[in-house]
Design a protein around this motif. Structure first.
Motif, short mmCIF file in Angstrom:
data_model
loop_
_atom_site.label_atom_id
_atom_site.label_comp_id
_atom_site.label_asym_id
_atom_site.label_seq_id
_atom_site.Cartn_x
_atom_site.Cartn_y
_atom_site.Cartn_z
N THR A 117 44.10 34.12 42.40
CA THR A 117 43.27 35.20 42.96
C THR A 117 44.08 36.48 42.83
OG1 THR A 117 42.18 33.72 44.51
CG2 THR A 117 42.05 36.07 44.99
N GLN A 176 44.00 40.63 43.19
CA GLN A 176 43.27 41.79 43.70
C GLN A 176 44.02 43.06 43.34
OE1 GLN A 176 42.80 40.05 47.75
NE2 GLN A 176 40.95 41.29 47.76
N THR A 236 38.56 42.41 41.51
CA THR A 236 39.14 41.13 41.94
C THR A 236 38.90 40.12 40.83
OG1 THR A 236 38.56 41.65 44.20
CG2 THR A 236 39.09 39.36 43.73
#
Length: 871
Positions: free
Chosen positions: A729, A731, A736
């Motif tokens: 993940t 960001q 994102t």
């Protein structure tokens, strides 16, 4: 405005026993010296039915007539063919529909518009609420709202407020009530309507809301008038039942960002309101299913603290296994009851929130409905909350109604958390379960729904019916329900004389109000039952609802009001239709410019083409996904036609195609084609797939390159690389990136547009095929109207006409002439496989096939979309 002056607007409302009869009258004069067009537009509550409309021009009245929708169709088509706007009622907001009509009037002429609508006011949080939208758009010399209320039980409280009410205007709301009567008037002068002392803008723009409640000396109230009865049931001061509540929450990639944060905010507030006697649990679904606890947990202070920590760490990623999430929730409730973990006298509720459509696990909505209904088996209530416009609202509504609940739309906005919390508040205080109001069968015909799974504090149950003998004036009712500590059971009686006595003071009663209340409630419930019905049952429900709509002159989803205009308007006719929530979704999808485009692997599709029957019952669902997946077979869903168009792009490996190009958001998506490992000598046309995708956002100076081997993200000159074996993940400002190992990646941009890239891995020793990619666009309505490209151009609505269907070269596939984009094309009826809902077998989608690389359908020719590089 523009010489047209609205000199009078009156909103007159008469409420008798919760049933509201509203008349809006607007008068205008043309102060100019030439003919002018005047508009009458008002916003009505979605729960109301229009019953009458008329225009009076220079003393001549032009009435609206209510007809069966089919009967009104010819006028409708005639009006459309002349290029006139025929649809007069449109869904316009969360709670409203807009009724609009316009007419040309001569210099110095006057016009009066009069619109009547009726609705049964529902009780929530201990009050009945009537809401009037106020928006005259100009200063009105004579503006007035007048509300008269008559309640035989007596009025205990009455309040009125407006979102636009300033301190100065507060004194113009006059309010009185005593005994059974209440009166409200609001009559601001011209100067009081101004936004500032010398301004010509009106401050009147917003909601005017009236709330009241009635005296309750007994748990219920029965009224009998002219062969009809209504029974209001709302006991007070009952002990609260404990509840068992399961929250089933969508945590897929499309919930990422603001939607997830608002959901978490709402859940934390709800946890503050859960009572210590309640039991609860959280189920999260994305590609996988996860639970907070394995069983229902008592809401002790310690458990609530632990739940808050759990909610704070919820994150969004992956696909949408809605079936898996719901079934896990039902299993946990079943186990809790079987093992006596929860009190026998308790209310069990499932609240499910989703923002998309099922696309992993069981994704066929009919199968999900069947499985959920069988598993719940009438024991629990299911409430479905649809977040935003990407949901299949019809599916959520059917599933909730089949399980004694309801569906509610949640609007993505700054108050989303409050909407979620508000819904929870409505169902958070169950007082009774399994409520039944039993009437003598031989005396009553045409009874509305009389059994209810739950009765919630502050609400009211309403049952109405017709006597077999219209002269009968007495009724006794057996009432049953299960409370927190014991059963509720009593008999209530009433006769027509008692009702007549209660009505003696009523001077402004309108028509046969109980009969109309009965008709309104019956139609509303028939339309609701129709949502889940099929075949003959649906036809019978439709026929009953239509007959009542015509008899009582209600504009419902089965009837239309034809509005005829005077001759100088070329005998224009307009149609006023009642939108439904699910209907509104399909058209909202058209207005918000989203289409389903799917590209299918031809090496799978072609093997089915010889054997599949031609016409399937499956109609493609309007979808918020646009996708490219496999050998370029594009499918464009056209929801308003319940049909689809498809075409192929045949191009050589190595070529790069522009799929999406949005100059406003700066987003582009290009795809590079790869071929098979070696040419297939049996195939006339060689397969090609997308082997590399380039997604760029020039405003953020970001480029994402995706292949079946590598994922590279480049910020300016800085590059970061990942493989499909990573779970990531990432960001950063404006975007994102989530990589779900060996499955897919989700890229979300700050504009709201999101892309999912799916990895297709084939058998390594396959003689021809190699790994390739699929691209799905989520929330393509977040891209601008200037979006183009092979996919992007179809985010805008498209319409077509089919003429002259005749036999083609294949007896199973007729040819036809298609008129699309002012082109006349020869098309062939065929089908493609849609693997979005069922990745393994796919679903046959019938479509009209456009030949020659989509020539005449796509803008320009397909070679116009070939670009020199991925970025």
């Amino acid at each position: 405005v523009n010489g047209m002056e609205i000199y009078s607007m009156k909103i007159d409302s008469k409420i008798t026993s919760r049933f509201a009869h509203n008349v809006i009258t607007s008068q205008a004069v043309n102060r100019g010296n030439v003919s002018k067009e005047v508009f009458f537009d008002v916003e009505l509550p979605k729960t109301a039915f229009i019953t009458n409309f008329s225009m009076t021009i220079d003393g001549v009245t032009y009435p609206g007539t209510i007809k069966e929708k089919e009967a009104a169709k010819k006028q409708y088509e005639k009006a459309v063919s002349r290029g006139q706007t025929a649809g007069l009622v449109k869904a316009s907001g969360r709670k409203t529909e807009k009724f609009t009509v316009s007419v040309n009037i001569k210099a110095a002429s006057k016009v009066t518009f009069e619109l009547t609508y009726e609705e049964l006011l529902k009780r929530q949080f201990g009050k009945y609420e009537m809401f009037i939208k106020v928006k005259p758009k100009q200063l009105v010399k004579d503006f007035e709202i007048e509300v008269d209320i008559f309640e035989p039980q007596g009025i205990t409280e009455l309040e009125a407020e407006g979102t636009f009410i300033t301190n100065e205007l507060q004194n113009t709301i006059k309010k009185t009530f005593s005994g059974k009567k209440g009166h409200i008037s609001f009559k601001p002068t011209l100067d009081q309507q101004r936004t500032c002392p010398n301004c010509s803008q009106s401050v009147l723009d917003g909601d005017f809301t009236v709330r009241y409640d009635v005296k309750r000396t007994t748990p219920d109230n029965l009224q009998i008038v002219n062969g009809y009865f209504v029974h209001f049931f709302a006991p007070t001061n009952l002990p609260k039942l404990s509840k068992n509540i399961i929250f089933v929450l969508d945590t897929s990639g499309s919930m990422y960002g603001r939607e997830m944060e608002q959901t978490k905010e709402a859940m934390l507030k709800i946890l503050d309101d859960i009572k210590e006697d309640d039991f609860f649990n959280f189920i999260l679904f994305d590609s996988e299913i996860s639970t907070w606890k394995e069983t229902l947990i008592k809401a002790t202070p310690e458990n609530l603290d632990e739940a808050r920590k759990f909610v704070r760490q919820i994150s969004a990623q992956g696909m949408t296994n809605l079936h898996g999430g719901l079934m896990r929730g039902i299993d946990i409730l079943n186990a809790a009851h079987e093992e006596n973990l929860v009190p026998k006298r308790s209310a069990s509720i499932i609240i499910m929130l989703t923002d998309g459509q099922p696309n992993v696990g069981v994704s066929n909505t009919q199968e999900i409905e069947k499985a959920v209904k069988k598993a719940i088996d009438g024991k629990y209530t299911l409430y479905n909350l649809g977040f935003g416009s990407g949901v299949d609202y019809g599916f959520l509504e059917r599933m909730a109604l089949e399980n004694k609940g309801l569906a509610r739309r949640i609007y993505p906005d700054s108050d989303t958390a409050l909407q979620l919390q508000g819904f929870y508040d409505e169902v958070s205080n169950p007082m009774l379960i399994d409520v039944e109001l039993n009437y003598p069968e031989n005396e009553i015909s045409d009874l509305t729904t009389n059994s209810f799974k739950h009765f919630y504090d502050g609400s009211e149950i309403v049952v109405a019916g017709r006597f077999v003998d219209s002269n009968q004036n007495h009724l006794s009712v057996d009432v049953r329900g299960e409370g927190a500590y014991d059963a509720l059971s009593y008999t209530t009686q009433q006769d027509a004389e008692q009702t007549a006595q209660a009505f003696q003071e009523q001077q402004y009663i309108f028509g046969e109000y109980i009969e109309r209340l009965w008709a309104y409630l019956t139609i509303e419930q028939l339309l609701e039952k129709r949502i889940t019905a099929t075949g003959e049952e649906k036809e019978n429900l439709t026929a009953q609802a239509l007959a009542l709509s015509l008899m009582y002159k209600f504009v419902t989803p089965l009837t239309s009001m034809v509005v005829t205009k005077p001759e100088e308007n070329d005998n224009e006719e307009g149609i006023a239709d009642k939108p439904t929530e699910a209907w509104h979704v399909v058209y909202a999808k058209l207005l918000l410019i989203v289409k389903l485009i799917s590209i299918k692997p031809s090496f799978i599709t072609k093997s089915y083409e010889q054997t599949s029957p031609l016409y399937h019952s499956y109609a493609p669902q309007p979808s918020w996904y646009t996708s490219v997946d496999g050998d370029p077979h594009f499918i464009i869903s056209v929801p308003q036609k319940k049909d689809a168009i498809c075409f192929n792009i045949n191009e050589n490996p190595g070529k790069i195609l522009n799929l999406i190009n949005d100059p406003v958001t700066g987003i582009t998506v290009n795809g590079e084609l790869i071929g098979d490992k070696r040419p297939n000598s049996d195939a006339k046309i060689q397969n090609s797939y997308f082997g590399k995708l380039g997604i760029a956002n020039k405003h953020l100076d970001v480029k994402l390159t995706v292949s079946p081997e590598m994922i590279t993200i480049q910020n300016g000159d800085e590059k970061t690389g990942f493989t499909w074996l990573d779970s990531v993940t990432l960001q950063q400002a404006g975007l994102t990136l989530i990589i779900n190992r060996k499955k897919n990646l989700v890229l979300s941009m700050e504009s709201g547009a999101s892309f999912v890239v799916v990895l297709h891995q084939v058998w390594k020793k396959h003689p021809f095929h190699q790994d390739f990619l699929g691209l799905y666009t989520l929330k393509s309505n977040k891209l601008s109207e200037q979006t183009h490209g092979l996919l992007g151009q179809f985010f805008r609505p498209i319409d077509f006409t089919i003429l002259e269907i005749h036999p083609g070269s294949d007896p199973k596939k007729p040819d036809a002439t298609m008129i699309v984009k002012n082109n006349e094309l020869t098309v062939t009826r065929g089908w493609q496989k849609d693997y979005r809902r069922d990745p393994k077998h796919g679903i046959d989608v019938p479509c009209w096939f456009v030949h020659d690389n989509g020539a005449g359908l796509i803008d320009g020719v397909h070679t116009d979309y070939i670009v020199s590089s991925l970025f």
